[in-house]
Scaffold this motif. Structure first.
Motif, PDB file in Angstrom:
ATOM      1  N   GLN A   2      48.295  44.327  47.948  1.00 56.35           N
ATOM      2  CA  GLN A   2      47.089  43.801  47.318  1.00 56.35           C
ATOM      3  C   GLN A   2      47.421  42.748  46.255  1.00 56.35           C
ATOM      4  O   GLN A   2      46.696  41.769  46.114  1.00 56.35           O
ATOM      5  CB  GLN A   2      46.259  44.931  46.719  1.00 56.35           C
ATOM      6  N   LYS A   3      48.542  42.922  45.537  1.00 56.38           N
ATOM      7  CA  LYS A   3      48.930  41.940  44.520  1.00 56.38           C
ATOM      8  C   LYS A   3      49.384  40.635  45.163  1.00 56.38           C
ATOM      9  O   LYS A   3      49.072  39.558  44.673  1.00 56.38           O
ATOM     10  CB  LYS A   3      50.028  42.506  43.622  1.00 56.38           C
ATOM     11  N   ILE A   4      50.136  40.761  46.259  1.00 57.55           N
ATOM     12  CA  ILE A   4      50.630  39.566  46.960  1.00 57.55           C
ATOM     13  C   ILE A   4      49.461  38.724  47.456  1.00 57.55           C
ATOM     14  O   ILE A   4      49.453  37.508  47.344  1.00 57.55           O
ATOM     15  CB  ILE A   4      51.538  39.963  48.146  1.00 57.55           C
ATOM     16  N   LEU A   5      48.457  39.390  48.023  1.00 56.78           N
ATOM     17  CA  LEU A   5      47.313  38.673  48.582  1.00 56.78           C
ATOM     18  C   LEU A   5      46.232  38.365  47.555  1.00 56.78           C
ATOM     19  O   LEU A   5      45.259  37.694  47.865  1.00 56.78           O
ATOM     20  CB  LEU A   5      46.701  39.496  49.738  1.00 56.78           C
ATOM     21  N   GLY A   6      46.380  38.894  46.344  1.00 56.75           N
ATOM     22  CA  GLY A   6      45.392  38.650  45.311  1.00 56.75           C
ATOM     23  C   GLY A   6      44.095  39.405  45.545  1.00 56.75           C
ATOM     24  O   GLY A   6      43.025  38.954  45.155  1.00 56.75           O
ATOM     25  N   LEU A   7      44.199  40.570  46.175  1.00 51.95           N
ATOM     26  CA  LEU A   7      43.009  41.377  46.455  1.00 51.95           C
ATOM     27  C   LEU A   7      42.801  42.378  45.333  1.00 51.95           C
ATOM     28  O   LEU A   7      43.745  42.805  44.676  1.00 51.95           O
ATOM     29  CB  LEU A   7      43.160  42.094  47.796  1.00 51.95           C
ATOM     30  N   GLY A   8      41.569  42.794  45.137  1.00 51.80           N
ATOM     31  CA  GLY A   8      41.205  43.650  44.023  1.00 51.80           C
ATOM     32  C   GLY A   8      41.789  45.044  44.036  1.00 51.80           C
ATOM     33  O   GLY A   8      42.231  45.536  43.022  1.00 51.80           O
ATOM     34  N   SER A   9      41.804  45.709  45.179  1.00 47.57           N
ATOM     35  CA  SER A   9      42.232  47.106  45.185  1.00 47.57           C
ATOM     36  C   SER A   9      42.840  47.491  46.520  1.00 47.57           C
ATOM     37  O   SER A   9      42.736  46.773  47.513  1.00 47.57           O
ATOM     38  CB  SER A   9      41.029  48.006  44.905  1.00 47.57           C
ATOM     39  N   ALA A  10      43.448  48.673  46.518  1.00 45.54           N
ATOM     40  CA  ALA A  10      44.015  49.216  47.759  1.00 45.54           C
ATOM     41  C   ALA A  10      42.901  49.456  48.776  1.00 45.54           C
ATOM     42  O   ALA A  10      43.108  49.295  49.982  1.00 45.54           O
ATOM     43  CB  ALA A  10      44.765  50.508  47.474  1.00 45.54           C
ATOM     44  N   ASN A  11      41.717  49.809  48.307  1.00 44.10           N
ATOM     45  CA  ASN A  11      40.583  50.030  49.220  1.00 44.10           C
ATOM     46  C   ASN A  11      40.193  48.740  49.945  1.00 44.10           C
ATOM     47  O   ASN A  11      39.808  48.772  51.106  1.00 44.10           O
ATOM     48  CB  ASN A  11      39.375  50.603  48.467  1.00 44.10           C
ATOM     49  N   THR A  12      40.298  47.619  49.242  1.00 42.46           N
ATOM     50  CA  THR A  12      39.991  46.335  49.870  1.00 42.46           C
ATOM     51  C   THR A  12      40.993  46.046  50.987  1.00 42.46           C
ATOM     52  O   THR A  12      40.612  45.628  52.081  1.00 42.46           O
ATOM     53  CB  THR A  12      40.023  45.196  48.827  1.00 42.46           C
ATOM     54  N   VAL A  13      42.275  46.296  50.713  1.00 39.78           N
ATOM     55  CA  VAL A  13      43.313  46.085  51.731  1.00 39.78           C
ATOM     56  C   VAL A  13      43.043  46.987  52.927  1.00 39.78           C
ATOM     57  O   VAL A  13      43.099  46.544  54.080  1.00 39.78           O
ATOM     58  CB  VAL A  13      44.721  46.337  51.149  1.00 39.78           C
ATOM     59  N   LYS A  14      42.725  48.263  52.675  1.00 36.38           N
ATOM     60  CA  LYS A  14      42.417  49.201  53.756  1.00 36.38           C
ATOM     61  C   LYS A  14      41.211  48.727  54.562  1.00 36.38           C
ATOM     62  O   LYS A  14      41.193  48.844  55.787  1.00 36.38           O
ATOM     63  CB  LYS A  14      42.155  50.601  53.207  1.00 36.38           C
ATOM     64  N   SER A  15      40.236  48.185  53.890  1.00 42.53           N
ATOM     65  CA  SER A  15      39.053  47.675  54.591  1.00 42.53           C
ATOM     66  C   SER A  15      39.417  46.515  55.508  1.00 42.53           C
ATOM     67  O   SER A  15      39.004  46.466  56.667  1.00 42.53           O
ATOM     68  CB  SER A  15      37.991  47.207  53.599  1.00 42.53           C
ATOM     69  N   TYR A  16      40.219  45.577  54.992  1.00 40.74           N
ATOM     70  CA  TYR A  16      40.624  44.432  55.810  1.00 40.74           C
ATOM     71  C   TYR A  16      41.450  44.868  57.011  1.00 40.74           C
ATOM     72  O   TYR A  16      41.264  44.365  58.119  1.00 40.74           O
ATOM     73  CB  TYR A  16      41.394  43.404  54.978  1.00 40.74           C
ATOM     74  N   ILE A  17      42.368  45.792  56.792  1.00 45.60           N
ATOM     75  CA  ILE A  17      43.150  46.309  57.915  1.00 45.60           C
ATOM     76  C   ILE A  17      42.231  47.002  58.912  1.00 45.60           C
ATOM     77  O   ILE A  17      42.389  46.856  60.120  1.00 45.60           O
ATOM     78  CB  ILE A  17      44.287  47.242  57.427  1.00 45.60           C
TER      79      ILE A  17
END
Length: 165
Positions: A2-17
């Motif tokens: 999430q930090k590498i991609l500049g995303l807000g939270s782990a939940n956001t990363v999980k949503s995108y995946i």
């Protein structure tokens, strides 16, 4: 991630995946555990439907051929309709194949063996021991042999030959 991609939270990363998974662009496999709760909360490994996606989204300047081979093996196991997990306690084994929710095979993908058997066989041996399996498979780019190591049969086979089976 999430930090590498500049995303807000782990939940956001999980949503995108999840979105990518729903569109069949990527697949995930869970960590194998006898506890379903632990399986659900453990991180998942992500594999692309097309190896070109790995090159497109990779942050590396050079190709990771080992990851490409692992993705190729994943796609073939998926094509063969295998139930797939990965193993990780101290060390990682790339694939645990199950039947009726019980491990029946452990597979490790390595570009090439360098001679350090403790390191190269570590994750596979840990998985074999954890699930009471007598033999494990290591898929490489070109090597082929069998040996007994720490009481377990290790089969090393080139990926191209395994793909033709």
């Amino acid at each position: 991630m999430q930090k590498i991609l500049g995303l807000g939270s782990a939940n956001t990363v999980k949503s995108y995946i999840g979105y990518l998974e729903n569109s069949y662009m990527v697949f995930t496999i869970p960590k194998y555990d006898f506890s379903l709760k632990k399986q659900i909360y453990a991180p998942k490994k992500v594999y692309a439907i097309d190896s070109a996606f790995i090159n497109l989204i990779s942050f590396k300047f050079s190709r990771d051929r080992g990851k490409m081979l692992e993705n190729l093996v994943f796609l073939e196991l998926k094509r063969r309709n295998m139930e797939l997990y990965y193993h990780k306690v101290r060390k990682e084994c790339d694939f645990i194949v199950t039947e009726n929710e019980r491990p029946v095979e452990a597979i490790q993908v390595i570009m090439a063996l360098t001679g350090n058997r403790e390191r190269e066989y570590g994750g596979l041996l840990e998985a074999l021991e954890a699930y009471g399996l007598e033999k494990g498979l290591i898929l490489t780019e070109s090597e082929e042999f069998e040996e007994v190591f720490q009481g377990k049969k290790i089969i090393v086979r080139p990926i191209w030959k395994w793909l033709l089976e």
